[in-house]
Structure formats: structure tokens, C-alpha cells
Design a protein around this motif. Sequence first.
Motif, PDB file in Angstrom:
ATOM      1  N   GLY A 101       0.598  -1.193   0.081  1.00 52.56           N
ATOM      2  CA  GLY A 101       0.192   0.014   0.021  1.00 52.56           C
ATOM      3  C   GLY A 101       0.663   1.230   0.200  1.00 52.56           C
ATOM      4  N   ALA A 102       2.156   1.219   0.079  1.00 54.21           N
ATOM      5  CA  ALA A 102       2.870   2.425   0.086  1.00 54.21           C
ATOM      6  C   ALA A 102       2.900   3.003  -1.377  1.00 54.21           C
ATOM      7  CB  ALA A 102       4.302   1.771   0.232  1.00 54.21           C
ATOM      8  N   GLU A 103       2.990   4.367  -1.401  1.00 55.16           N
ATOM      9  CA  GLU A 103       3.301   5.335  -2.462  1.00 55.16           C
ATOM     10  C   GLU A 103       4.395   4.828  -3.000  1.00 55.16           C
ATOM     11  OE1 GLU A 103       2.090   9.125  -1.195  1.00 55.16           O
ATOM     12  OE2 GLU A 103       0.585   9.085  -2.556  1.00 55.16           O
ATOM     13  N   PRO A 104       4.823   5.393  -4.428  1.00 54.64           N
ATOM     14  CA  PRO A 104       5.880   5.429  -4.938  1.00 54.64           C
ATOM     15  C   PRO A 104       6.815   6.358  -4.116  1.00 54.64           C
ATOM     16  CG  PRO A 104       4.455   5.670  -6.606  1.00 54.64           C
ATOM     17  CD  PRO A 104       3.635   5.747  -5.415  1.00 54.64           C
ATOM     18  N   PRO A 105       8.062   5.970  -4.016  1.00 59.92           N
ATOM     19  CA  PRO A 105       8.976   6.767  -3.030  1.00 59.92           C
ATOM     20  C   PRO A 105       9.265   7.875  -3.782  1.00 59.92           C
ATOM     21  CG  PRO A 105      10.289   5.091  -4.076  1.00 59.92           C
ATOM     22  CD  PRO A 105       8.649   4.979  -4.490  1.00 59.92           C
ATOM     23  N   GLY A 106       9.820   9.139  -2.810  1.00 58.23           N
ATOM     24  CA  GLY A 106      10.382  10.404  -3.671  1.00 58.23           C
ATOM     25  C   GLY A 106       9.380  11.243  -4.267  1.00 58.23           C
ATOM     26  N   ILE A 107       8.332  11.188  -3.683  1.00 61.06           N
ATOM     27  CA  ILE A 107       7.237  12.193  -4.215  1.00 61.06           C
ATOM     28  C   ILE A 107       7.567  13.745  -3.483  1.00 61.06           C
ATOM     29  CG2 ILE A 107       4.902  13.038  -4.459  1.00 61.06           C
ATOM     30  CD1 ILE A 107       4.216  10.145  -4.455  1.00 61.06           C
ATOM     31  N   PRO A 108       8.045  14.842  -4.221  1.00 57.99           N
ATOM     32  CA  PRO A 108       8.452  15.823  -3.372  1.00 57.99           C
ATOM     33  C   PRO A 108       7.128  16.691  -2.882  1.00 57.99           C
ATOM     34  CG  PRO A 108       8.417  16.375  -5.705  1.00 57.99           C
ATOM     35  CD  PRO A 108       8.086  14.860  -5.483  1.00 57.99           C
ATOM     36  N   ASP A 109       7.160  17.561  -1.948  1.00 63.59           N
ATOM     37  CA  ASP A 109       6.058  18.086  -1.416  1.00 63.59           C
ATOM     38  C   ASP A 109       6.104  19.463  -2.583  1.00 63.59           C
ATOM     39  OD1 ASP A 109       7.831  20.943  -0.618  1.00 63.59           O
ATOM     40  OD2 ASP A 109       8.678  19.521   0.448  1.00 63.59           O
ATOM     41  N   ALA A 139       5.773  22.584  -2.848  1.00 66.85           N
ATOM     42  CA  ALA A 139       6.929  23.844  -2.913  1.00 66.85           C
ATOM     43  C   ALA A 139       7.953  23.291  -3.561  1.00 66.85           C
ATOM     44  CB  ALA A 139       7.119  24.390  -1.319  1.00 66.85           C
ATOM     45  N   THR A 140       8.534  22.161  -3.237  1.00 67.07           N
ATOM     46  CA  THR A 140       9.688  21.464  -3.823  1.00 67.07           C
ATOM     47  C   THR A 140       9.652  21.223  -5.229  1.00 67.07           C
ATOM     48  OG1 THR A 140      10.620  20.533  -1.787  1.00 67.07           O
ATOM     49  CG2 THR A 140      11.358  19.803  -3.841  1.00 67.07           C
ATOM     50  N   ALA A 141       8.476  20.597  -5.798  1.00 70.40           N
ATOM     51  CA  ALA A 141       7.961  20.402  -6.814  1.00 70.40           C
ATOM     52  C   ALA A 141       7.965  21.796  -7.883  1.00 70.40           C
ATOM     53  CB  ALA A 141       6.677  19.543  -7.178  1.00 70.40           C
ATOM     54  N   THR A 182       9.573  24.473  -7.416  1.00 73.92           N
ATOM     55  CA  THR A 182      11.305  24.794  -7.281  1.00 73.92           C
ATOM     56  C   THR A 182      11.539  24.111  -8.410  1.00 73.92           C
ATOM     57  OG1 THR A 182      11.148  25.630  -5.089  1.00 73.92           O
ATOM     58  CG2 THR A 182      13.351  25.031  -6.420  1.00 73.92           C
ATOM     59  N   TRP A 183      11.596  22.790  -8.411  1.00 71.92           N
ATOM     60  CA  TRP A 183      12.036  21.853  -9.484  1.00 71.92           C
ATOM     61  C   TRP A 183      11.600  21.987 -10.836  1.00 71.92           C
ATOM     62  CZ3 TRP A 183      12.349  16.281  -6.918  1.00 71.92           C
ATOM     63  CH2 TRP A 183      13.225  16.568  -5.429  1.00 71.92           C
ATOM     64  N   LEU A 184      10.397  22.288 -10.971  1.00 71.60           N
ATOM     65  CA  LEU A 184       9.647  22.663 -12.057  1.00 71.60           C
ATOM     66  C   LEU A 184      10.352  24.074 -12.801  1.00 71.60           C
ATOM     67  CD1 LEU A 184       7.413  22.463 -14.262  1.00 71.60           C
ATOM     68  CD2 LEU A 184       5.939  23.755 -13.029  1.00 71.60           C
ATOM     69  N   GLY A 185      10.514  24.926 -12.074  1.00 72.36           N
ATOM     70  CA  GLY A 185      11.420  26.083 -12.379  1.00 72.36           C
ATOM     71  C   GLY A 185      12.808  25.907 -12.956  1.00 72.36           C
ATOM     72  N   GLU A 186      13.405  24.608 -12.558  1.00 73.89           N
ATOM     73  CA  GLU A 186      14.660  24.419 -12.784  1.00 73.89           C
ATOM     74  C   GLU A 186      14.981  23.616 -14.071  1.00 73.89           C
ATOM     75  OE1 GLU A 186      16.525  24.560  -8.263  1.00 73.89           O
ATOM     76  OE2 GLU A 186      16.181  22.502  -9.255  1.00 73.89           O
ATOM     77  N   LEU A 187      13.703  23.098 -14.718  1.00 76.66           N
ATOM     78  CA  LEU A 187      13.628  22.348 -15.779  1.00 76.66           C
ATOM     79  C   LEU A 187      13.699  22.830 -16.845  1.00 76.66           C
ATOM     80  CD1 LEU A 187      10.642  19.685 -15.082  1.00 76.66           C
ATOM     81  CD2 LEU A 187      13.309  19.393 -14.964  1.00 76.66           C
ATOM     82  N   LYS A 188      14.632  22.641 -17.881  1.00 83.57           N
ATOM     83  CA  LYS A 188      15.125  23.378 -19.227  1.00 83.57           C
ATOM     84  C   LYS A 188      13.641  23.159 -20.072  1.00 83.57           C
ATOM     85  CE  LYS A 188      18.139  23.376 -23.441  1.00 83.57           C
ATOM     86  NZ  LYS A 188      19.327  22.710 -23.848  1.00 83.57           N
ATOM     87  N   SER A 195       3.498  16.484  -9.174  1.00 77.80           N
ATOM     88  CA  SER A 195       4.720  16.545  -8.383  1.00 77.80           C
ATOM     89  C   SER A 195       5.633  15.163  -8.884  1.00 77.80           C
ATOM     90  CB  SER A 195       4.245  16.348  -7.001  1.00 77.80           C
ATOM     91  OG  SER A 195       3.757  17.398  -6.550  1.00 77.80           O
ATOM     92  N   MET A 196       5.195  13.996  -8.919  1.00 74.53           N
ATOM     93  CA  MET A 196       5.641  12.836  -9.475  1.00 74.53           C
ATOM     94  C   MET A 196       6.473  13.147 -10.886  1.00 74.53           C
ATOM     95  SD  MET A 196       3.636   9.448  -8.301  1.00 74.53           S
ATOM     96  CE  MET A 196       2.175   9.670  -9.328  1.00 74.53           C
ATOM     97  N   TRP A 197       5.587  13.767 -11.788  1.00 72.88           N
ATOM     98  CA  TRP A 197       6.218  14.117 -13.174  1.00 72.88           C
ATOM     99  C   TRP A 197       7.443  14.774 -13.270  1.00 72.88           C
ATOM    100  CZ3 TRP A 197       4.099  12.420 -17.962  1.00 72.88           C
ATOM    101  CH2 TRP A 197       4.885  12.827 -19.136  1.00 72.88           C
ATOM    102  N   VAL A 198       7.156  15.900 -12.453  1.00 69.38           N
ATOM    103  CA  VAL A 198       8.588  16.826 -12.289  1.00 69.38           C
ATOM    104  C   VAL A 198       9.516  16.173 -11.702  1.00 69.38           C
ATOM    105  CG1 VAL A 198       9.135  18.881 -10.779  1.00 69.38           C
ATOM    106  CG2 VAL A 198       6.732  18.999 -12.100  1.00 69.38           C
ATOM    107  N   ALA A 199       9.219  15.334 -10.642  1.00 66.95           N
ATOM    108  CA  ALA A 199      10.468  14.836  -9.861  1.00 66.95           C
ATOM    109  C   ALA A 199      11.235  13.907 -10.772  1.00 66.95           C
ATOM    110  CB  ALA A 199      10.026  13.857  -8.672  1.00 66.95           C
ATOM    111  N   SER A 200      10.447  13.147 -11.482  1.00 64.12           N
ATOM    112  CA  SER A 200      11.250  12.110 -12.535  1.00 64.12           C
ATOM    113  C   SER A 200      12.034  12.941 -13.677  1.00 64.12           C
ATOM    114  CB  SER A 200      10.211  11.268 -13.188  1.00 64.12           C
ATOM    115  OG  SER A 200      10.814  10.270 -13.809  1.00 64.12           O
TER     116      SER A 200
END
Length: 212
Positions: free
Chosen positions: A29-37, A39-41, A43-49, A184-189
Motif C-alpha cells: 500500500g506504499a506510495e511510490p517513493p520520492g514524491i516531493p512536497d 513547494a519543492t516540486a 522549485t524543481w519545475l522552475g529548474e527544468l529546461k 509532483s511525480m512527473w516533475v520529480a522524474s
Amino acid sequence: MQLRRSLRATLTALPLAGALTAALAMPAGAEPPGIPDPATAQTWLGELKVGPEGSMDGYDREKFPHWSEGADGCNTREAVLKRDGENVEVGSDCYPTSGTWNSPYDGGSWTQPSDVDIDHVVPLAAAWRSGAAQWTQEQREQFANDLEAPQLIAVTDNVNQEKGDQTPDQWMPSETGYHCTYASMWVASKHKYQLTITEAEKGALSTALGSC
């Protein structure tokens, strides 16, 4: 019943067999690991080219070897079925003999693993168009079997087939309450693998993250 059915260092730092073993040890029942909150997502979205999508020239799904076998003999699909299900029991061949899988994309609930697909959150073809065409096959295998990032999730099979290789500006889960998590998952990947995004994709992701 519904119809059935840097970068090298970053990638090689995650041994596939070890990742499989870790996932199999996770509670059902665990979610995929590494899903950012959110706010972090953001920030990461802004860093993507941002740039146009590449072509599909040369793409072949076999260039992303997937469902690789871990040290314990269980493959990636079996690992995700165990991780994402509830009360999952498996046979000696690692394949589930019982369990329940709740699909967050559409709210479906299934008791047969054959009704469940393992979705690559960022589809393999979408990854190819946004940078993976330049990777080695070893790097693509790591991406296609990554159990340490939010890149693999068990969902209703025909929903996954409906999604195909579409990006968030073209397709989002029917469960609108899951849009924030999906984005959030998409951005993290994409952030982990340094893949590009289009302007339309970035807009859709920003809107989804704004719903958090």
C-alpha cells in the motif's frame, strides 16, 4: 469489468538489484517513493529546461529494457505490484496470488493483478522525445526500472493504455484530486533525469501544482 489490459552518475548510482530488494521490503500500500512536497516540486519545475520536443526517430520500446530481474529473482513489475497493493501475497515465482490494488488515477479497485498495469509516470516515448534518445541503453534501463523515484505506479490497465505517451498538457488522471501528486511525480522524474519540458507541459504542471 473494464477492458483488460552528470546523468550517467545519477543513473548508475542506483543499482537495480538493490532498488528491487528495497522496494520488496516496503509495506503493502506504499506510495511510490520520492514524491516531493508541492513547494519543492514548484522549485524543481522552475529548474527544468524548456524546449521543443524531439522527434520519435529511432524510438523503440525495446531500447528501454524494462521489468528487469532483481537479485531475488523478482522483476520490477512484481516489485511494484507488491509495493502498491494491499494484503499482497506472492507465490514462489514472485507473482501475486492475492491482493487489492487501488488505482489513484481513476479510483478503480482490483483484485486481479492482470487488471493492473505498471505506469511509467513519464512515459518511455515521452522521455525519448525529451532527452533519453541521447542516453545509453544502460541508462534507459535504469530509468525504465527506477524503484527509488516516483516513476512507477500500479494503475488500472486500460487507464494506462488511454494515457499512452501523452504529457500532462495532453492527459491528466480523471481523479482531479490526484493532479497535484501526479504533477509532483512527473516533475520529480524529469528533474532527476534532466529531461526537458515544453512550454505547454510546464503550463499544465504549474496549474496542477497550483491546485495542491
